[in-house]
Design a protein around this motif. Structure first.
Motif, mmCIF file in Angstrom:
data_model
loop_
_atom_site.group_PDB
_atom_site.id
_atom_site.type_symbol
_atom_site.label_atom_id
_atom_site.label_comp_id
_atom_site.label_asym_id
_atom_site.label_seq_id
_atom_site.Cartn_x
_atom_site.Cartn_y
_atom_site.Cartn_z
ATOM 1 N N ALA A 1 52.292 5.229 23.275
ATOM 2 C CA ALA A 1 52.400 5.779 24.629
ATOM 3 C C ALA A 1 53.858 5.968 25.027
ATOM 4 C CB ALA A 1 51.686 4.873 25.615
ATOM 5 N N ALA A 2 54.720 5.060 24.579
ATOM 6 C CA ALA A 2 56.135 5.164 24.908
ATOM 7 C C ALA A 2 56.785 6.355 24.212
ATOM 8 C CB ALA A 2 56.856 3.877 24.513
ATOM 9 N N CYS A 3 56.270 6.737 23.045
ATOM 10 C CA CYS A 3 56.857 7.824 22.264
ATOM 11 C C CYS A 3 56.099 9.139 22.413
ATOM 12 C CB CYS A 3 56.850 7.450 20.781
ATOM 13 S SG CYS A 3 57.761 5.950 20.406
ATOM 14 N N ALA A 4 54.906 9.096 22.951
ATOM 15 C CA ALA A 4 54.029 10.262 22.965
ATOM 16 C C ALA A 4 54.211 11.104 24.217
ATOM 17 C CB ALA A 4 52.572 9.812 22.874
ATOM 18 N N THR A 5 53.963 12.390 24.038
ATOM 19 C CA THR A 5 53.825 13.280 25.180
ATOM 20 C C THR A 5 52.377 13.757 25.188
ATOM 21 O OG1 THR A 5 54.500 15.211 23.893
ATOM 22 C CG2 THR A 5 56.225 14.062 25.110
ATOM 23 N N VAL A 6 51.835 13.944 26.374
ATOM 24 C CA VAL A 6 50.441 14.354 26.518
ATOM 25 C C VAL A 6 50.402 15.604 27.378
ATOM 26 C CG1 VAL A 6 48.150 13.678 27.331
ATOM 27 C CG2 VAL A 6 49.699 11.941 26.412
ATOM 28 N N ARG A 7 49.647 16.601 26.896
ATOM 29 C CA ARG A 7 49.443 17.840 27.650
ATOM 30 C C ARG A 7 47.950 18.103 27.768
ATOM 31 N NH1 ARG A 7 50.526 22.310 24.803
ATOM 32 N NH2 ARG A 7 51.077 21.338 22.864
ATOM 33 N N LYS A 8 47.536 18.622 28.866
ATOM 34 C CA LYS A 8 46.147 19.010 29.057
ATOM 35 C C LYS A 8 45.939 20.378 28.407
ATOM 36 C CE LYS A 8 42.769 19.746 32.705
ATOM 37 N NZ LYS A 8 42.561 19.754 34.161
ATOM 38 N N VAL A 9 44.850 20.509 27.652
ATOM 39 C CA VAL A 9 44.490 21.783 27.038
ATOM 40 C C VAL A 9 43.208 22.242 27.721
ATOM 41 C CG1 VAL A 9 43.902 22.982 24.903
ATOM 42 C CG2 VAL A 9 45.486 21.047 24.843
ATOM 43 N N GLU A 10 43.287 23.317 28.472
ATOM 44 C CA GLU A 10 42.147 23.782 29.251
ATOM 45 C C GLU A 10 41.268 24.718 28.441
ATOM 46 O OE1 GLU A 10 43.896 25.423 32.790
ATOM 47 O OE2 GLU A 10 44.388 23.432 33.577
ATOM 48 N N SER A 11 40.047 24.892 28.911
ATOM 49 C CA SER A 11 39.076 25.777 28.268
ATOM 50 C C SER A 11 39.645 27.170 28.083
ATOM 51 C CB SER A 11 37.811 25.873 29.122
ATOM 52 O OG SER A 11 37.173 24.627 29.197
ATOM 53 N N GLY A 12 39.188 27.842 27.032
ATOM 54 C CA GLY A 12 39.597 29.212 26.773
ATOM 55 C C GLY A 12 40.047 29.394 25.340
ATOM 56 N N SER A 13 40.543 30.581 25.058
ATOM 57 C CA SER A 13 41.043 30.903 23.732
ATOM 58 C C SER A 13 42.463 30.356 23.611
ATOM 59 C CB SER A 13 41.035 32.418 23.523
ATOM 60 O OG SER A 13 41.527 32.735 22.248
ATOM 61 N N ARG A 14 42.725 29.636 22.518
ATOM 62 C CA ARG A 14 44.014 28.977 22.326
ATOM 63 C C ARG A 14 44.582 29.271 20.946
ATOM 64 N NH1 ARG A 14 44.649 28.807 26.840
ATOM 65 N NH2 ARG A 14 43.555 27.442 28.240
ATOM 66 N N PRO A 15 45.841 29.726 20.892
ATOM 67 C CA PRO A 15 46.494 29.822 19.586
ATOM 68 C C PRO A 15 46.913 28.424 19.131
ATOM 69 C CG PRO A 15 48.006 30.498 21.326
ATOM 70 C CD PRO A 15 46.684 30.190 21.979
ATOM 71 N N VAL A 16 46.753 28.165 17.852
ATOM 72 C CA VAL A 16 47.197 26.892 17.273
ATOM 73 C C VAL A 16 48.005 27.256 16.035
ATOM 74 C CG1 VAL A 16 46.501 24.673 16.315
ATOM 75 C CG2 VAL A 16 45.111 25.728 18.109
ATOM 76 N N GLY A 17 49.291 27.057 16.103
ATOM 77 C CA GLY A 17 50.153 27.472 15.011
ATOM 78 C C GLY A 17 50.398 28.972 15.082
ATOM 79 N N GLU A 18 50.859 29.511 13.971
ATOM 80 C CA GLU A 18 51.230 30.922 13.934
ATOM 81 C C GLU A 18 50.059 31.867 13.718
ATOM 82 O OE1 GLU A 18 54.267 31.367 10.967
ATOM 83 O OE2 GLU A 18 55.539 29.834 11.895
ATOM 84 N N ARG A 19 49.022 31.424 12.989
ATOM 85 C CA ARG A 19 47.964 32.360 12.591
ATOM 86 C C ARG A 19 46.564 32.009 13.067
ATOM 87 N NH1 ARG A 19 47.807 32.372 6.585
ATOM 88 N NH2 ARG A 19 46.215 33.914 6.972
#
Length: 190
Positions: A14-32
């Protein structure tokens, strides 16, 4: 003692981590890779998790959704950390057969001394091409939690694309398995 270790690990992460909310929908992950999700996930980023992305619904000590996008030939999967320094690095090779890729993931999931039992592996349409799907059981060494897991993957133009979801087998795995299966059906690779 094991419970204390899990709590300590969670505090350190938790001290080293960052957390982001990922909302519903189409999401790119990486380049392709692109995928469509329903429901909100939490994307955690902390040292040692690369090249995967890790998402969770319930919290990282409960469920993990590992997403691998565009792993190249010769790329190290989760490089050595001080905790795993006695272990050999695991490397993806683009000429691996399905069974070899599943064995590679088994090696990653047991690096900490956890146990792994493969339940099934089969060809499966993934990301618009011929891929594979596997199910497994894992007993996490740190706390003896019995987990169930499902993985999907394909190699496209020499790069590995994969999704792995694992959670305690009695409550949390069944709660989100259908959601993960639905996400796997939406994955596309450019």
């Amino acid at each position: 003692m094991n419970k204390l270790l899990v709590v300590a690990l969670a505090v350190v992460l938790a001290a080293c981590a960052t957390v982001r909310k990922v909302e519903s929908g189409s999401r790119p992950v990486g380049e392709r890779m692109t995928m469509t999700i329903e429901g909100d996930w939490n994307h955690l980023d902390y040292p040692g998790i690369r090249p995967a992305q890790i998402w969770t619904m319930e919290g990282v000590t409960i469920d993990e959704f590992l997403i691998y996008s565009g792993i190249r030939d010769g790329q190290v999967m989760h490089p050595e950390t001080p905790a795993s320094s006695q272990k050999k690095n695991i490397v993806f090779r683009s000429n691996m057969q399905i069974e070899d890729v599943v064995a590679m993931f088994e090696g990653l999931l047991t690096r900490d001394g956890s146990t792994f039992r493969l339940i099934s592996v089969e060809p499966y349409p993934f990301a618009g091409g011929q891929g594979f799907r596997f199910e497994y059981e894992r007993i996490r060494k740190v706390d003896n939690v019995q987990q169930r897991g499902v993985g999907f993957g394909a190699v496209d133009r020499g790069e590995l694309f994969a999704l792995i979801y694992q959670a305690p087998r009695l409550t949390f795995f069944p709660r989100h398995k259908d959601r993960v299966e639905a996400i796997a059906r939406t994955v596309s690779i450019r």
